[in-house]
Motif scaffolding. Structure first.
Motif, PDB file in Angstrom:
ATOM      1  N   VAL A  54       0.857  -1.189   0.000  1.00  0.00           N
ATOM      2  CA  VAL A  54       0.000   0.000   0.000  1.00  0.00           C
ATOM      3  C   VAL A  54       0.890   1.236   0.000  1.00  0.00           C
ATOM      4  N   LEU A  94      -9.014  -5.818   6.864  1.00  0.00           N
ATOM      5  CA  LEU A  94      -8.424  -6.685   5.852  1.00  0.00           C
ATOM      6  C   LEU A  94      -9.218  -7.985   5.780  1.00  0.00           C
ATOM      7  N   SER A 147      -6.955  -6.533  -4.228  1.00  0.00           N
ATOM      8  CA  SER A 147      -5.679  -6.931  -4.813  1.00  0.00           C
ATOM      9  C   SER A 147      -5.916  -7.632  -6.146  1.00  0.00           C
ATOM     10  N   TYR A 184      -0.391   5.906   1.447  1.00  0.00           N
ATOM     11  CA  TYR A 184      -1.368   5.546   2.477  1.00  0.00           C
ATOM     12  C   TYR A 184      -2.271   6.721   2.842  1.00  0.00           C
ATOM     13  N   GLU A 198      -9.061  -7.912   0.171  1.00  0.00           N
ATOM     14  CA  GLU A 198      -9.826  -6.669   0.160  1.00  0.00           C
ATOM     15  C   GLU A 198      -9.361  -5.794   1.325  1.00  0.00           C
ATOM     16  N   TYR A 199      -8.902  -4.599   0.987  1.00  0.00           N
ATOM     17  CA  TYR A 199      -8.348  -3.651   1.957  1.00  0.00           C
ATOM     18  C   TYR A 199      -9.298  -2.474   2.108  1.00  0.00           C
ATOM     19  N   TYR A 200      -9.756  -2.237   3.342  1.00  0.00           N
ATOM     20  CA  TYR A 200     -10.636  -1.116   3.656  1.00  0.00           C
ATOM     21  C   TYR A 200      -9.817  -0.075   4.427  1.00  0.00           C
ATOM     22  N   CYS A 239      -0.382 -11.916   3.199  1.00  0.00           N
ATOM     23  CA  CYS A 239      -1.532 -12.789   3.449  1.00  0.00           C
ATOM     24  C   CYS A 239      -1.121 -14.226   3.156  1.00  0.00           C
ATOM     25  N   ILE A 295      -8.055  -0.073  10.089  1.00  0.00           N
ATOM     26  CA  ILE A 295      -8.025  -0.614   8.737  1.00  0.00           C
ATOM     27  C   ILE A 295      -8.583  -2.032   8.820  1.00  0.00           C
ATOM     28  N   SER A 354     -13.747  -0.688  -0.324  1.00  0.00           N
ATOM     29  CA  SER A 354     -12.498  -1.444  -0.309  1.00  0.00           C
ATOM     30  C   SER A 354     -11.753  -1.303  -1.624  1.00  0.00           C
TER      31      SER A 354
END
Length: 404
Positions: A37, A84, A55, A40, A68-70, A159, A82, A52
């Motif tokens: 990321v 994930l 990726s 940021y 999925e990144y929020y 991950c 945050i 979100s």
């Protein structure tokens, strides 16, 4: 069995960067994907709560996944964090059957969490197409922003995924150590237990040899010159420790991993499943009072978990469990807040936890004058400066550097 690299995704300017490399295709059952990321701060400003950024798809265990990144949390109650999640992407096979898998998110420098042995010790969850699993409250944004994980407005999350129900699962189980599962089964079934503890009215059966092998304190207690008696009928009384804390301590001794706090609400947050198409946000908007009540409950849950971690740190120090002590210190460092920093700093000074103490001092150092007033108004502030006045001198010195 080693974990196989399953590609990298780079987010910049709030968007997924076009891939400059060929997709990594792997059918191994244990793999990891990196999410980088960049920008940021810009991403946080541009992305509202509930939205979100995904990726690139990647393959692990013959299944396609994505992260999925929020940046501002998956829902309102997670807006200070945050979020994930890992998502099993839908295909014909995945839509029909559930895929059993383990997963873990970690920062790139948390090498211990990258080992397949660590991943194998996490909970096995069921996935089906377009079903999210993950952490709504992975880390507070203010804690991340003050940590070493964020460098030059950039951080990298890893991950790890281990698929458990493939054709090769039987072979992989042989290769992965199951000693933690076997010992935990021994603890749960109480087979061969030869010592009983009474803690806050609850009874816990255990095995002297296991406890002694893991803790010098238990070794001295059971097999040293001043060893306890061996009468099976008499329980050893444990004072000044809550039952839930001692239960977690025993679980760590047998499994070498930190268990979740046994609270239904906390467990839901730790591994919640979010089905696509849910309308939670709409419900929250229509029921403002319910939402406010929910946020209050979340705050209470955070406070409960914080107190549990603090008590577990004290117990780890008492029984000389250095690895558990380190884990608790790290978890507490990630949960420092305005209302908790004074009590956490007091505990760090009491137990000589230098890393945790430095994290607390750094947190206070970067606060605004208004936040500093709030810190000084908490219940933990006066006991801190009365018991450890030298800490106040250190804090003044750090605040003085802000003026230079």
């Amino acid at each position: 069995m080693s974990s196989t690299f399953a590609g990298v995704s780079v987010l910049a300017g709030g968007e997924l960067c076009p891939s400059t490399e060929s997709p990594v295709v792997t059918s191994t059952d244990c793999g990891y994907h990196l999410l980088v990321v960049q920008d940021y701060s810009l991403t946080k400003r541009a992305t509202p709560t509930g939205m979100s950024i995904c990726s690139r798809p990647f393959m692990v265990g013959r299944h396609e996944w994505c992260i999925e990144y929020y940046p501002n949390g998956q829902k309102k109650s997670c807006a200070d964090f945050i979020s994930l999640y890992v998502n099993l992407l839908n295909d014909e096979d995945d839509a029909k059957e559930r895929v059993k898998a383990k997963f873990e998110f970690s920062f790139i420098d948390e090498a211990e969490k990258h080992k397949p042995m660590y991943i194998s010790g996490t909970e096995t969850l069921s996935f089906r197409g377009e079903c999210l699993r993950g952490y709504g409250k992975f880390m507070r944004k203010d804690v991340l922003e003050q940590s070493a994980n964020l460098m030059d407005d950039c951080f990298t999350v890893r991950c790890d995924i281990m698929v458990c129900d493939t054709q090769d699962a039987g072979r992989n189980k042989v290769l992965l150590s199951e000693i933690d599962q076997h010992l935990n089964n021994l603890l749960q079934t109480k087979v061969g237990a030869d010592v009983t503890f009474e803690v806050s009215g609850e009874m816990f059966a255990a095995h002297r040899c296991v406890l002694a092998a893991r803790s010098k304190v238990f070794m001295a207690q059971f097999f040293g010159p001043m060893k306890e008696g061996t009468a099976a009928s008499s329980a050893i009384q444990i004072k000044d420790v809550e039952a839930k804390v001692f239960k977690a301590l025993l679980s760590f001794i047998y499994t070498d991993s930190l268990p979740l706090l046994e609270d239904d609400d906390l467990e839901e947050d730790e591994g919640e499943a979010v089905e696509e198409g849910q309308e939670e946000e709409a419900a929250e908007d229509e029921m403002a009072e319910v939402a406010e009540q929910g946020e209050g409950e979340d705050a209470a849950e955070d406070e409960t978990e914080l107190q549990w971690l603090q008590d577990l740190l004290v117990a780890a120090d008492r029984y000389d469990l250095q690895r558990l002590r380190f884990i608790c210190e790290k978890r507490l460092s990630e949960r420092i807040g305005v209302t908790s920093v004074a009590s956490t700093l007091t505990l760090a000074e009491q137990l000589h936890c230098r890393g945790l103490k430095e994290a607390c001092l750094k947190f206070i150092q970067v606060q605004s004058p208004l936040c500093l007033q709030k810190v000084m108004g908490t219940d933990g502030w006066e006991p801190l400066i009365m018991t450890y006045p030298s800490v106040l001198n250190e804090l003044i010195a750090k605040l003085a550097t802000n003026q230079k």
